[in-house]
Design an enzyme around this catalytic site. Structure first.
Site, short mmCIF file in Angstrom:
data_model
loop_
_atom_site.label_atom_id
_atom_site.label_comp_id
_atom_site.label_asym_id
_atom_site.label_seq_id
_atom_site.Cartn_x
_atom_site.Cartn_y
_atom_site.Cartn_z
N ALA A 258 0.86 -1.18 0.00
CA ALA A 258 0.00 0.00 0.00
C ALA A 258 0.90 1.23 0.00
O ALA A 258 2.13 1.12 0.10
CB ALA A 258 -0.89 -0.02 1.24
N LYS A 259 0.26 2.38 -0.11
CA LYS A 259 1.01 3.65 -0.20
C LYS A 259 2.02 3.80 0.94
O LYS A 259 3.13 4.27 0.74
CB LYS A 259 0.04 4.83 -0.15
CG LYS A 259 -0.69 5.04 -1.46
CD LYS A 259 -0.56 6.50 -1.90
CE LYS A 259 -0.94 6.69 -3.35
NZ LYS A 259 -2.35 6.37 -3.61
#
Ligand code: GLU
Length: 325
Positions: A258-259
């Site tokens: 994820a980010k």
């Protein structure tokens, strides 16, 4: 005389909905290694079925990133080949033909259930918390004449596959014996969406068979789709490929990429000065093929590659990710 075994044909089938990141690149590398080690044919197929989510610019960038990593393919959107086209958006005729075949056998039917109709079922107790409840079969029992009229009307409808009862069992090269009861856990599933987009489940089965794919290596997030694909393949009388589902790449915290895990896009790492061999070495170590992170070219992994070596070595995830920091 020893019989020659037929050459294997594998593929990498990205959806051009986002940049190629370390996780996708690792799956691509492993699929490529499996085929190249066996001296087989490797196909690149762009799974750009959903016009709202796919982008030709992203597709082009994925191809560039894969090439930069040192991967190549014998057939694909940019090189052509005898089984083209290699973008799913251009293969509608194949899917329509399959839908017609299923319709003739009365194995698909139009469904008019709205999300709201199905959400009310979601309140009933069912399997694992994250899984949607199986389709309850509301639309399954219309007479054929009613079904035909519905498809001619301007009512919103999708097409569902009438899932045969009983279990599906297969041997996954990495995940072992898998047994799934699709009828009870998933129910009749969509093969043609109400927004006129062909469903992934149908397209992948039709394309793998049309392209002569013998070996599917992909992320284990698709493990639960495989039984559905086997049933569709059987209904269409298509050969069923061998499957190997590889573990997804997780962040140092054990969560899906994820980010917050920072820049994991291959393009971003390249811009930061990473060389292809450094990324390839990192990917190979993260897959457990190598005990340590050290630069290596993809082609130098080919000769010794074995599926059974995936996850052979365990590189500490924190150490692994600290290389990228
Ligand atoms: N296009 C799918 C994805 O990017 C992969 C499909 C497959 O390998 O069967 O997740």
């Amino acid at each position: 005389m020893a019989e020659l075994s037929p050459p294997i044909v594998g593929r990498y089938a990205p959806s051009p909905t986002g940049q190629l990141h370390l996780g996708n690149a690792r799956t691509a590398l492993l699929a490529w290694l499996q085929v190249r080690q066996a001296g087989g044919r490797f196909i690149l197929r762009m799974e750009d079925l959903d016009p709202a989510r796919s982008s030709p610019t992203v597709a082009k960038a994925i191809i560039e990133d894969l090439r930069w990593l040192g991967l190549d393919w014998d057939e694909g959107p940019d090189v052509g080949g005898p089984h083209g086209p290699y973008c799913q958006s251009e293969r509608r005729a194949f899917y329509t033909e399959a839908l017609e075949k299923l319709w003739q056998q009365e194995l698909i039917y139009p469904c008019t259930c709205s999300r709201k109709d199905l959400a009310s079922v979601a309140h009933a107790p069912h399997g694992a918390a994250d899984d949607p409840p199986p389709y309850p079969g509301h639309c399954r029992h219309r007479r054929r004449s009613e079904q035909e009229a519905l498809c001619q009307s301007d009512h919103r409808w999708s097409l569902r596959f009438h899932v045969p009862a009983g279990i599906v069992a297969w041997q996954d090269a990495l995940a072992g014996t898998i047994i799934q009861d699709v009828a009870r856990t998933v129910g009749d599933f969509i093969v043609y969406r109400a927004d006129h987009v062909i469903a992934y489940q149908l397209a992948v089965v039709v394309d793998d068979a049309a392209m002569g794919i013998t070996d599917v290596l992909r992320g284990d997030d698709l493990l639960s789709s495989t039984a559905r694909q086997i049933q569709l393949g059987q209904a269409l009388g298509l050969p069923i490929p061998r499957y190997a589902h590889v573990p997804l790449l997780y962040g140092p915290d054990g969560a899906r990429l994820a980010k917050r895990h920072g820049a994991t896009a291959i393009a971003a790492l390249r811009d930061r000065g990473w060389r292809a061999a450094e990324i390839t070495g990192w990917l190979a170590a993260s897959a457990g093929l190598l005990p340590d992170v050290a630069p290596i070219n993809a082609r130098d992994l080919v000769a010794t590659f074995a599926l059974s070596d995936i996850a052979k070595h365990r590189v500490d995830p924190v150490a692994l990710w600290s290389f990228l920091a």
